[in-house]
Design a protein around this motif. Structure first.
Motif, mmCIF file in Angstrom:
data_model
loop_
_atom_site.group_PDB
_atom_site.id
_atom_site.type_symbol
_atom_site.label_atom_id
_atom_site.label_comp_id
_atom_site.label_asym_id
_atom_site.label_seq_id
_atom_site.Cartn_x
_atom_site.Cartn_y
_atom_site.Cartn_z
ATOM 1 N N GLU A 97 -29.761 -36.867 48.950
ATOM 2 C CA GLU A 97 -29.666 -36.772 50.519
ATOM 3 C C GLU A 97 -29.437 -38.157 51.093
ATOM 4 O OE1 GLU A 97 -33.302 -36.212 53.649
ATOM 5 O OE2 GLU A 97 -33.903 -35.940 51.750
ATOM 6 N N GLN A 98 -29.657 -39.349 50.607
ATOM 7 C CA GLN A 98 -29.160 -40.359 50.867
ATOM 8 C C GLN A 98 -27.598 -40.611 51.030
ATOM 9 O OE1 GLN A 98 -30.642 -43.873 48.551
ATOM 10 N NE2 GLN A 98 -32.921 -43.102 48.693
ATOM 11 N N HIS A 99 -27.108 -40.145 49.870
ATOM 12 C CA HIS A 99 -25.484 -40.070 49.858
ATOM 13 C C HIS A 99 -24.995 -39.137 50.843
ATOM 14 C CE1 HIS A 99 -25.111 -41.448 45.231
ATOM 15 N NE2 HIS A 99 -25.682 -42.101 46.033
ATOM 16 N N GLU A 100 -25.694 -38.081 51.404
ATOM 17 C CA GLU A 100 -25.190 -37.207 52.332
ATOM 18 C C GLU A 100 -25.390 -37.817 53.738
ATOM 19 O OE1 GLU A 100 -27.799 -33.822 51.341
ATOM 20 O OE2 GLU A 100 -25.533 -32.752 50.959
ATOM 21 N N ASN A 101 -26.550 -38.660 53.644
ATOM 22 C CA ASN A 101 -26.706 -39.458 55.178
ATOM 23 C C ASN A 101 -25.592 -40.268 55.319
ATOM 24 O OD1 ASN A 101 -28.760 -37.588 55.780
ATOM 25 N ND2 ASN A 101 -30.360 -39.148 55.091
ATOM 26 N N PHE A 102 -25.461 -41.207 54.269
ATOM 27 C CA PHE A 102 -24.503 -42.279 54.314
ATOM 28 C C PHE A 102 -22.917 -41.829 54.568
ATOM 29 C CE2 PHE A 102 -21.226 -45.222 52.784
ATOM 30 C CZ PHE A 102 -21.684 -46.274 53.522
ATOM 31 N N LYS A 114 -22.420 -39.128 56.198
ATOM 32 C CA LYS A 114 -22.229 -38.531 57.795
ATOM 33 C C LYS A 114 -21.843 -39.918 58.821
ATOM 34 C CE LYS A 114 -25.200 -34.576 57.187
ATOM 35 N NZ LYS A 114 -26.538 -34.292 57.216
ATOM 36 N N LEU A 115 -22.777 -41.088 58.449
ATOM 37 C CA LEU A 115 -22.622 -42.204 59.241
ATOM 38 C C LEU A 115 -21.096 -42.726 59.018
ATOM 39 C CD1 LEU A 115 -23.777 -44.572 60.691
ATOM 40 C CD2 LEU A 115 -24.588 -45.460 58.661
ATOM 41 N N LYS A 167 -18.756 -40.928 60.952
ATOM 42 C CA LYS A 167 -18.584 -41.267 62.420
ATOM 43 C C LYS A 167 -17.845 -42.617 62.652
ATOM 44 C CE LYS A 167 -22.810 -39.115 63.576
ATOM 45 N NZ LYS A 167 -24.587 -39.343 64.205
ATOM 46 N N ASN A 168 -18.023 -43.562 61.731
ATOM 47 C CA ASN A 168 -17.497 -44.837 61.921
ATOM 48 C C ASN A 168 -15.938 -44.586 61.524
ATOM 49 O OD1 ASN A 168 -20.090 -46.153 62.278
ATOM 50 N ND2 ASN A 168 -20.182 -46.674 60.033
ATOM 51 N N LEU A 169 -15.458 -43.990 60.644
ATOM 52 C CA LEU A 169 -14.175 -43.634 60.543
ATOM 53 C C LEU A 169 -13.541 -42.923 61.637
ATOM 54 C CD1 LEU A 169 -14.066 -42.346 56.736
ATOM 55 C CD2 LEU A 169 -13.546 -44.842 57.790
ATOM 56 N N GLN A 170 -14.297 -42.115 62.110
ATOM 57 C CA GLN A 170 -13.719 -41.394 63.343
ATOM 58 C C GLN A 170 -13.594 -42.370 64.433
ATOM 59 O OE1 GLN A 170 -15.424 -40.211 66.441
ATOM 60 N NE2 GLN A 170 -13.530 -39.435 67.103
ATOM 61 N N ARG A 171 -14.594 -43.269 64.912
ATOM 62 C CA ARG A 171 -14.791 -44.024 65.967
ATOM 63 C C ARG A 171 -13.503 -45.133 65.707
ATOM 64 N NH1 ARG A 171 -20.990 -44.365 66.025
ATOM 65 N NH2 ARG A 171 -21.369 -42.822 67.282
ATOM 66 N N GLN A 172 -13.181 -45.498 64.623
ATOM 67 C CA GLN A 172 -12.388 -46.759 64.202
ATOM 68 C C GLN A 172 -10.882 -45.955 64.245
ATOM 69 O OE1 GLN A 172 -13.974 -47.893 60.691
ATOM 70 N NE2 GLN A 172 -15.682 -49.077 61.542
ATOM 71 N N MET A 197 -17.795 -35.144 56.269
ATOM 72 C CA MET A 197 -16.602 -36.298 56.176
ATOM 73 C C MET A 197 -15.423 -35.442 56.925
ATOM 74 S SD MET A 197 -17.555 -39.079 54.825
ATOM 75 C CE MET A 197 -16.126 -39.893 54.509
ATOM 76 N N LYS A 198 -15.864 -35.053 58.063
ATOM 77 C CA LYS A 198 -14.659 -34.146 58.971
ATOM 78 C C LYS A 198 -13.709 -35.010 59.068
ATOM 79 C CE LYS A 198 -18.239 -31.721 61.369
ATOM 80 N NZ LYS A 198 -18.821 -31.319 62.546
ATOM 81 N N THR A 199 -13.535 -36.350 59.266
ATOM 82 C CA THR A 199 -12.496 -37.223 59.456
ATOM 83 C C THR A 199 -11.603 -37.253 58.158
ATOM 84 O OG1 THR A 199 -13.597 -38.702 61.128
ATOM 85 C CG2 THR A 199 -11.569 -39.570 60.064
ATOM 86 N N VAL A 200 -12.269 -37.213 57.054
ATOM 87 C CA VAL A 200 -11.400 -37.244 55.623
ATOM 88 C C VAL A 200 -10.728 -35.644 55.912
ATOM 89 C CG1 VAL A 200 -11.616 -37.416 53.289
ATOM 90 C CG2 VAL A 200 -12.671 -39.228 54.819
ATOM 91 N N LEU A 201 -11.427 -34.878 55.739
ATOM 92 C CA LEU A 201 -11.076 -33.591 55.818
ATOM 93 C C LEU A 201 -9.673 -33.169 56.652
ATOM 94 C CD1 LEU A 201 -14.076 -31.354 55.485
ATOM 95 C CD2 LEU A 201 -12.281 -31.854 53.594
ATOM 96 N N ALA A 202 -9.661 -33.897 57.956
ATOM 97 C CA ALA A 202 -8.648 -33.694 58.932
ATOM 98 C C ALA A 202 -7.429 -34.483 58.304
ATOM 99 C CB ALA A 202 -9.126 -34.269 60.154
ATOM 100 N N ILE A 203 -7.622 -35.591 57.654
ATOM 101 C CA ILE A 203 -6.759 -36.359 57.058
ATOM 102 C C ILE A 203 -6.035 -35.632 56.057
ATOM 103 C CG2 ILE A 203 -5.881 -38.540 55.899
ATOM 104 C CD1 ILE A 203 -8.100 -40.011 57.686
#
Length: 138
Positions: A108-113, A115-116, A119-124, A1-7
């Motif tokens: 693992e499902q939570h980690e994969n979700f 990550k996806l 990416k959406n938060l960053q693109r949005q 969650m790089k976008t959340v960490l940046a915020i």
């Protein structure tokens, strides 16, 4: 969650009173807030949620809770996922009867979700939306 960490970094970091609401139309608002309780490993916990409304009720679509760790570098480790529209609540890491419980496949499902979703938060453009609505300091 790089976008959340940046915020989070732009907001001055984690603190017990942390509450950020980011409006970014046409997307659902994003709320990032500190939780009252620590995560399952005793680390500070953070809730990240898209909030919508249905019949006057606040709905999470989704909400994830993460522990904020600093080993190596700042990172978010998921332990909870919820979506009110479909009525699902999942814990992949938790404490039961004083014991740490871990469900590797679900985690693992939570980690994969996460990550996806990141990416959406960053693109949005949620990081940029936070910058636009943040009060400017003189």
């Amino acid at each position: 969650m790089k976008t959340v960490l940046a915020i989070l970094q732009k907001a001055g970091g984690w603190r017990p009173s942390l509450y950020l609401k980011i409006e970014n139309p046409p997307y659902m608002k994003l709320v990032i807030e500190a939780t009252d309780e620590s995560g399952p490993c005793g680390l500070p916990a953070l809730s990240v949620a898209h909030h919508g409304e249905k019949n006057g009720d606040l709905m999470r679509d989704p909400e994830m809770c993460f522990e904020l760790g600093f080993a190596g570098d700042a990172h978010l480790n998921p332990f909870y996922w919820r979506n009110d529209y479909v009525g699902i609540e999942q814990w992949s890491r938790f404490i039961r009867d004083g014991n740490y419980c871990y469900q590797p496949q679900l985690h693992e499902q939570h980690e994969n979700f996460a990550k996806l979703w990141d990416k959406n938060l960053q693109r949005q453009g949620f990081a940029e939306a936070f910058e636009r609505q943040r009060p400017q300091r003189s």
